[in-house]
Write a protein that holds these residues in place. Structure first.
Motif, PDB file in Angstrom:
ATOM      1  N   ALA A   1     -10.219   8.310   1.231  1.00 19.56           N
ATOM      2  CA  ALA A   1      -9.815   9.040   1.450  1.00 19.56           C
ATOM      3  C   ALA A   1      -8.395   9.540   0.259  1.00 19.56           C
ATOM      4  N   SER A   2      -8.710  10.717   0.313  1.00 19.47           N
ATOM      5  CA  SER A   2      -8.337  11.262  -0.790  1.00 19.47           C
ATOM      6  C   SER A   2      -7.708  11.948  -1.140  1.00 19.47           C
ATOM      7  N   ILE A   3      -6.167  12.521  -2.229  1.00 21.52           N
ATOM      8  CA  ILE A   3      -5.553  13.748  -1.993  1.00 21.52           C
ATOM      9  C   ILE A   3      -5.235  14.515  -3.844  1.00 21.52           C
ATOM     10  N   SER A   4      -6.212  15.621  -3.928  1.00 23.31           N
ATOM     11  CA  SER A   4      -5.089  16.144  -4.933  1.00 23.31           C
ATOM     12  C   SER A   4      -3.048  16.573  -4.898  1.00 23.31           C
ATOM     13  N   MET A   5      -2.395  15.610  -5.929  1.00 21.76           N
ATOM     14  CA  MET A   5      -1.326  16.177  -5.962  1.00 21.76           C
ATOM     15  C   MET A   5      -0.839  17.773  -5.936  1.00 21.76           C
TER      16      MET A   5
ATOM     17  N   ALA B   1       7.870  14.987  -3.874  1.00 18.78           N
ATOM     18  CA  ALA B   1       9.155  14.918  -4.413  1.00 18.78           C
ATOM     19  C   ALA B   1       9.020  13.229  -4.583  1.00 18.78           C
ATOM     20  N   LYS B   2       8.760  12.373  -3.951  1.00 16.67           N
ATOM     21  CA  LYS B   2       9.176  11.279  -3.231  1.00 16.67           C
ATOM     22  C   LYS B   2       7.970  10.905  -3.970  1.00 16.67           C
ATOM     23  N   LYS B   3       6.925  11.217  -5.116  1.00 19.02           N
ATOM     24  CA  LYS B   3       5.993  10.483  -5.426  1.00 19.02           C
ATOM     25  C   LYS B   3       5.277   9.567  -4.760  1.00 19.02           C
ATOM     26  N   THR B   4       5.223  10.192  -3.790  1.00 14.11           N
ATOM     27  CA  THR B   4       4.277   9.191  -2.316  1.00 14.11           C
ATOM     28  C   THR B   4       3.538   9.484  -1.584  1.00 14.11           C
ATOM     29  N   VAL B   5       2.729   8.834  -1.105  1.00 13.51           N
ATOM     30  CA  VAL B   5       0.816   9.616  -0.544  1.00 13.51           C
ATOM     31  C   VAL B   5       1.108   8.348   1.122  1.00 13.51           C
TER      32      VAL B   5
ATOM     33  N   VAL C   1      -8.599  -4.819   3.186  1.00 10.96           N
ATOM     34  CA  VAL C   1      -7.385  -5.371   2.814  1.00 10.96           C
ATOM     35  C   VAL C   1      -7.269  -2.849   1.255  1.00 10.96           C
ATOM     36  N   TYR C   2      -6.411  -2.667   1.689  1.00  2.35           N
ATOM     37  CA  TYR C   2      -6.671  -0.867   1.456  1.00  2.35           C
ATOM     38  C   TYR C   2      -5.929  -1.350   0.028  1.00  2.35           C
ATOM     39  N   TYR C   3      -5.968  -0.165  -0.696  1.00  4.25           N
ATOM     40  CA  TYR C   3      -5.140  -0.297  -2.192  1.00  4.25           C
ATOM     41  C   TYR C   3      -5.316   1.148  -2.194  1.00  4.25           C
ATOM     42  N   CYS C   4      -4.085   1.584  -2.418  1.00  4.89           N
ATOM     43  CA  CYS C   4      -3.934   2.674  -3.103  1.00  4.89           C
ATOM     44  C   CYS C   4      -4.696   2.911  -4.327  1.00  4.89           C
ATOM     45  N   ALA C   5      -4.820   3.861  -5.041  1.00  2.30           N
ATOM     46  CA  ALA C   5      -4.814   3.718  -6.650  1.00  2.30           C
ATOM     47  C   ALA C   5      -4.848   5.600  -7.557  1.00  2.30           C
ATOM     48  N   ALA C   6      -4.530   5.575  -7.658  1.00  2.22           N
ATOM     49  CA  ALA C   6      -4.391   6.883  -9.559  1.00  2.22           C
ATOM     50  C   ALA C   6      -4.598   6.590 -11.131  1.00  2.22           C
ATOM     51  N   PRO C   7      -4.098   7.249 -11.522  1.00  6.04           N
ATOM     52  CA  PRO C   7      -4.733   8.658 -10.852  1.00  6.04           C
ATOM     53  C   PRO C   7      -6.061   9.126 -10.884  1.00  6.04           C
TER      54      PRO C   7
ATOM     55  N   TYR D   1      -3.226  15.055 -10.996  1.00  5.39           N
ATOM     56  CA  TYR D   1      -4.190  14.526  -9.947  1.00  5.39           C
ATOM     57  C   TYR D   1      -4.729  14.601  -8.970  1.00  5.39           C
ATOM     58  N   ALA D   2      -5.036  13.068  -8.547  1.00  3.45           N
ATOM     59  CA  ALA D   2      -5.043  12.909  -7.389  1.00  3.45           C
ATOM     60  C   ALA D   2      -5.002  11.751  -7.483  1.00  3.45           C
ATOM     61  N   VAL D   3      -4.662  11.190  -5.888  1.00  5.88           N
ATOM     62  CA  VAL D   3      -4.505   9.595  -4.886  1.00  5.88           C
ATOM     63  C   VAL D   3      -5.492   9.147  -4.160  1.00  5.88           C
ATOM     64  N   ALA D   4      -5.826   8.143  -4.322  1.00  6.77           N
ATOM     65  CA  ALA D   4      -6.954   7.959  -3.146  1.00  6.77           C
ATOM     66  C   ALA D   4      -6.817   6.661  -2.599  1.00  6.77           C
ATOM     67  N   TRP D   5      -6.627   6.104  -1.221  1.00 11.12           N
ATOM     68  CA  TRP D   5      -6.955   5.126  -0.732  1.00 11.12           C
ATOM     69  C   TRP D   5      -8.510   4.478  -0.496  1.00 11.12           C
TER      70      TRP D   5
END
Length: 123
Positions: free
Chosen positions: A49-53, A75-79, A93-99, A32-36
Motif C-alpha cells: 500500500a502507498s499513500i501520498s502525503m 503532523a506526526k509524520k506517521t503512516v 516482514v513488513y517494511y515502510c519506505a519513503a520518500p 512524496y509518498a510513503v509505502a508499505w
C-alpha cells in the motif's frame, strides 16, 4: 538523521487484525509518498500500500484491497497500515519506505527503509 521506525506487527490468527505504524524523522515527506512493502521467506519484496502525503491518495495491491487501509498523520509524520481479515499468505516482514513517487511499488524508487516488523498469521 533520516529514520523510519516501524511498530506493531506480531502473531494473529487467520481472520484477525493488526495495525502497523511508521514514524518518519529527519526529512520532509509532504511532496512524496510513503509505502508499505512486505517480504516473505524465499519471495521478492512486494509493495502492499502507498499513500501520498500531500493529498492522501492511496494505492493498494490487488490482494489486499478491501482488507488493508493505509492512512497518514502529517503532523506526526506517521503512516499507518490497518490490516483486517488477515490470511496466512499475508505472513511476511513488513517494511515502510519513503520518500517515493505516489503509486509506485518499485523498491528501487524509495531511498529510505525501516528495519521491518514481522507479521505472522496462523491458519
Amino acid at each position: 538523521q533520516v529514520q523510519l521506525v516501524e511498530s506493531g506487527g506480531g502473531l494473529v490468527q487467520s481472520g484477525g487484525s493488526l495495525s502497523l505504524s511508521c514514524a518518519a524523522s529527519g526529512f520532509t515527506l509532504d511532496a512524496y509518498a510513503v509505502a508499505w512493502f512486505r517480504q516473505a521467506p524465499g519471495k521478492e519484496r512486494e509493495g502492499v500500500a502507498s499513500i501520498s502525503m500531500r493529498d492522501g491518495l492511496t494505492f493498494y495491491r490487488d490482494s489486499v484491497k478491501g482488507r488493508f487501509t493505509i492512512s497518514r498523520d502529517n503532523a506526526k509524520k506517521t503512516v499507518y497500515l490497518q490490516m483486517n481479515s488477515l490470511k496466512a499468505e499475508d505472513t511476511a516482514v513488513y517494511y515502510c519506505a519513503a520518500p517515493g513517487p505516489p503509486g509506485s511499488f518499485s523498491p528501487n524508487e524509495f531511498d529510505y527503509w525501516g528495519q521491518g516488523t514481522q507479521v505472522t498469521v496462523s491458519s
